[in-house]
Motif scaffolding. Structure first.
Motif, PDB file in Angstrom:
ATOM      1  N   ASN A  63       2.060   6.674  14.024  1.00 13.65           N
ATOM      2  CA  ASN A  63       2.514   5.451  13.365  1.00 13.65           C
ATOM      3  C   ASN A  63       1.357   4.455  13.251  1.00 13.65           C
ATOM      4  N   ASN A  64       1.675   3.289  12.661  1.00 11.19           N
ATOM      5  CA  ASN A  64       0.664   2.231  12.601  1.00 11.19           C
ATOM      6  C   ASN A  64       0.636   1.469  13.935  1.00 11.19           C
ATOM      7  N   GLU A 118       5.715   0.339   2.605  1.00 13.88           N
ATOM      8  CA  GLU A 118       7.120  -0.003   2.819  1.00 13.88           C
ATOM      9  C   GLU A 118       7.651  -0.445   1.464  1.00 13.88           C
ATOM     10  N   GLN A 138       8.529  11.690  10.613  1.00 14.86           N
ATOM     11  CA  GLN A 138       9.657  11.028   9.949  1.00 14.86           C
ATOM     12  C   GLN A 138      10.475  12.047   9.151  1.00 14.86           C
ATOM     13  N   PHE A 166      13.545   7.375  14.152  1.00 15.89           N
ATOM     14  CA  PHE A 166      12.600   6.436  14.763  1.00 15.89           C
ATOM     15  C   PHE A 166      13.053   6.000  16.161  1.00 15.89           C
ATOM     16  N   ARG A 219      15.024  -2.220   3.412  1.00 19.51           N
ATOM     17  CA  ARG A 219      13.569  -2.108   3.420  1.00 19.51           C
ATOM     18  C   ARG A 219      13.317  -0.802   4.135  1.00 19.51           C
ATOM     19  N   SER A 256       1.902  -1.404   5.457  1.00 14.83           N
ATOM     20  CA  SER A 256       2.279  -0.641   6.644  1.00 14.83           C
ATOM     21  C   SER A 256       1.029  -0.072   7.312  1.00 14.83           C
ATOM     22  N   ASN A 315      10.588   2.938   4.519  1.00 17.04           N
ATOM     23  CA  ASN A 315       9.229   3.442   4.393  1.00 17.04           C
ATOM     24  C   ASN A 315       9.211   4.536   3.315  1.00 17.04           C
TER      25      ASN A 315
HETATM   26  C1  BDP Z   1       7.286   2.678  10.519  1.00 19.27           C
HETATM   27  C2  BDP Z   1       8.069   2.231   9.316  1.00 19.27           C
HETATM   28  C3  BDP Z   1       9.531   2.515   9.529  1.00 19.27           C
HETATM   29  C4  BDP Z   1       9.647   4.004   9.779  1.00 19.27           C
HETATM   30  C5  BDP Z   1       8.893   4.339  11.045  1.00 19.27           C
HETATM   31  C6  BDP Z   1       9.050   5.806  11.469  1.00 19.27           C
HETATM   32  O1  BDP Z   1       7.899   0.855   9.084  1.00 19.27           O
HETATM   33  O2  BDP Z   1      10.253   2.118   8.398  1.00 19.27           O
HETATM   34  O3  BDP Z   1      10.876   4.438   9.890  1.00 19.27           O
HETATM   35  O4  BDP Z   1       7.537   4.040  10.798  1.00 19.27           O
HETATM   36  O5  BDP Z   1       8.073   6.389  11.899  1.00 19.27           O
HETATM   37  O6  BDP Z   1       5.911   2.516  10.267  1.00 19.27           O
HETATM   38  O7  BDP Z   1      10.160   6.335  11.363  1.00 19.27           O
END
Ligand code: BDP
Length: 340
Positions: A225-226, A252, A187, A208, A104, A161, A106
């Motif tokens: 990020n979220n 995602e 990222q 991350f 899984r 996400s 992003n």
């Molecule tokens: C999050 C995602 C994750 C990412 C991460 C990131 O769910 O898969 O790798 O951000 O910033 O929101 O690396």
């Protein structure tokens, strides 16, 4: 990301594709492509970056449990949370090679492997959650998933996400100009670096799991990020100003490597797709609750949550948006259709 880095990573992924192709040919020639008739058993590993109690991981686990049950134990998937199988980018390569069967990830991390997935990183391309899901559940979202085939992946379904927002350890960001002099972690592979530059900041690509110490030691001033990730990683403890600028909504995606996929008979392929689609509903429900929970944690811990005029942020990257709207015209027109 610098051009040199882009070229380097792109050529690396090309080498990986070649290696994977060679490995597949060898298997096929040996007459043991791993393909089992319907009814055969498989045992797969699914790599996940987030911790066990995070909504994506919980949905992965739901998916694995349901499949085990509905296939009478023939399809046995074990979920490895907390990046136990490696950082997301490296896992993508392993899935291409077939050494890890599922992940899984992003959509922003996919761009290094499938160029057209860069489109998900266009700032403000989706208006809100409803618009985002109209697109993902519609014909555009479906054909976008199919594009993963080009790089040896089979896209199964999307997970939520939310929206991505900046957060900083020092100076808060209330308007794009506040990004000046701030080095923001982005990222690997995503359009986010270009977006941060266009807004006037600078960016550093980082995995991350390295972001917490990057913020703590001052290697970076901020990240984005979220809300649930901002909380689950503890980043809010070391960067306690968050700006709700909602610059991207990046889905995602749950995927299988092609080699693993071809081990399944037709009936099992259908079952895996069906259960994956069902797991999206499970994840979305968990996601909604997690966003509320995260917001409460932030309020209780005294984090400064800045509501801002998102139009100003959008305006500051309008040149970049125009450029990518043109480059990904088909994507953008499908996104526009999903607006009605
Ligand atoms: C999050 C995602 C994750 C990412 C991460 C990131 O769910 O898969 O790798 O951000 O910033 O929101 O690396």
């Amino acid at each position: 990301m610098s051009l040199r880095k882009t070229l380097f990573t792109r050529s690396r992924s090309r080498i990986v594709v070649l290696l994977a192709t060679a490995a597949m040919l060898t298997l096929a020639m040996a007459g043991c492509g791993g393909s089992s008739a319907a009814g055969g058993s498989v045992s797969w590993r699914l790599a996940e970056t987030h911790p066990r109690d995070f909504p994506t991981t919980q949905a992965d686990i739901w998916f694995a449990d349901q499949l085990r049950e509905r296939s009478n134990g023939r399809i046995d998937i074990e979920v490895f949370p907390d990046a136990q199988l490696g950082e997301e980018r490296d896992v993508m390569e392993q899935v291409q090679l077939g050494s890890v069967e599922m992940t899984r990830t992003n959509a922003n991390l996919v761009t290094e492997f499938v160029d057209s997935w860069e489109a998900f990183g266009i700032p403000y391309v989706f208006d809100d959650e409803q618009h985002f899901w109209n697109y993902l559940n519609g014909p555009g979202g479906k054909s976008k998933l199919a594009e993963l085939d080009q790089a040896g992946y089979v896209g199964l379904t999307y997970y939520d996400s939310g929206a991505r927002n900046f957060y900083t350890a020092g100076e808060p960001i209330e308007k794009p100009a506040d990004l000046q002099g701030q080095n923001i972690r982005v990222q690997p592979g995503s359009l986010t670096a270009e977006m941060v530059d266009a807004m006037g900041g600078s960016s550093t690509t980082m995995n991350f799991s390295e972001v917490y110490s990057g913020l703590e030691t001052g290697v970076i001033e901020g990240a984005e990020n979220n809300l649930p990730s901002y909380v689950s990683t503890g980043h809010y403890e070391v960067a306690d100003d968050i700006t709700l600028d909602r610059h991207q909504r990046v889905p995602e995606v749950l995927m299988v490597g092609e080699q693993a996929w071809n081990q399944l008979g037709e009936q099992d392929k259908k079952l895996v797709r069906q259960v994956a689609e069902e797991s999206t509903e499970v994840q979305r429900e968990l996601w909604r609750k997690e966003v509320e929970k995260a917001r409460k944690t932030l309020e209780d811990s005294g984090v400064n949550i800045h509501e801002v005029d998102t139009a100003k942020f959008r305006e500051s990257v309008s040149g970049m948006i125009d450029k990518y709207d043109e480059k990904f015209a088909d994507f953008v027109s499908a996104v526009d259709e999903a607006r009605q």
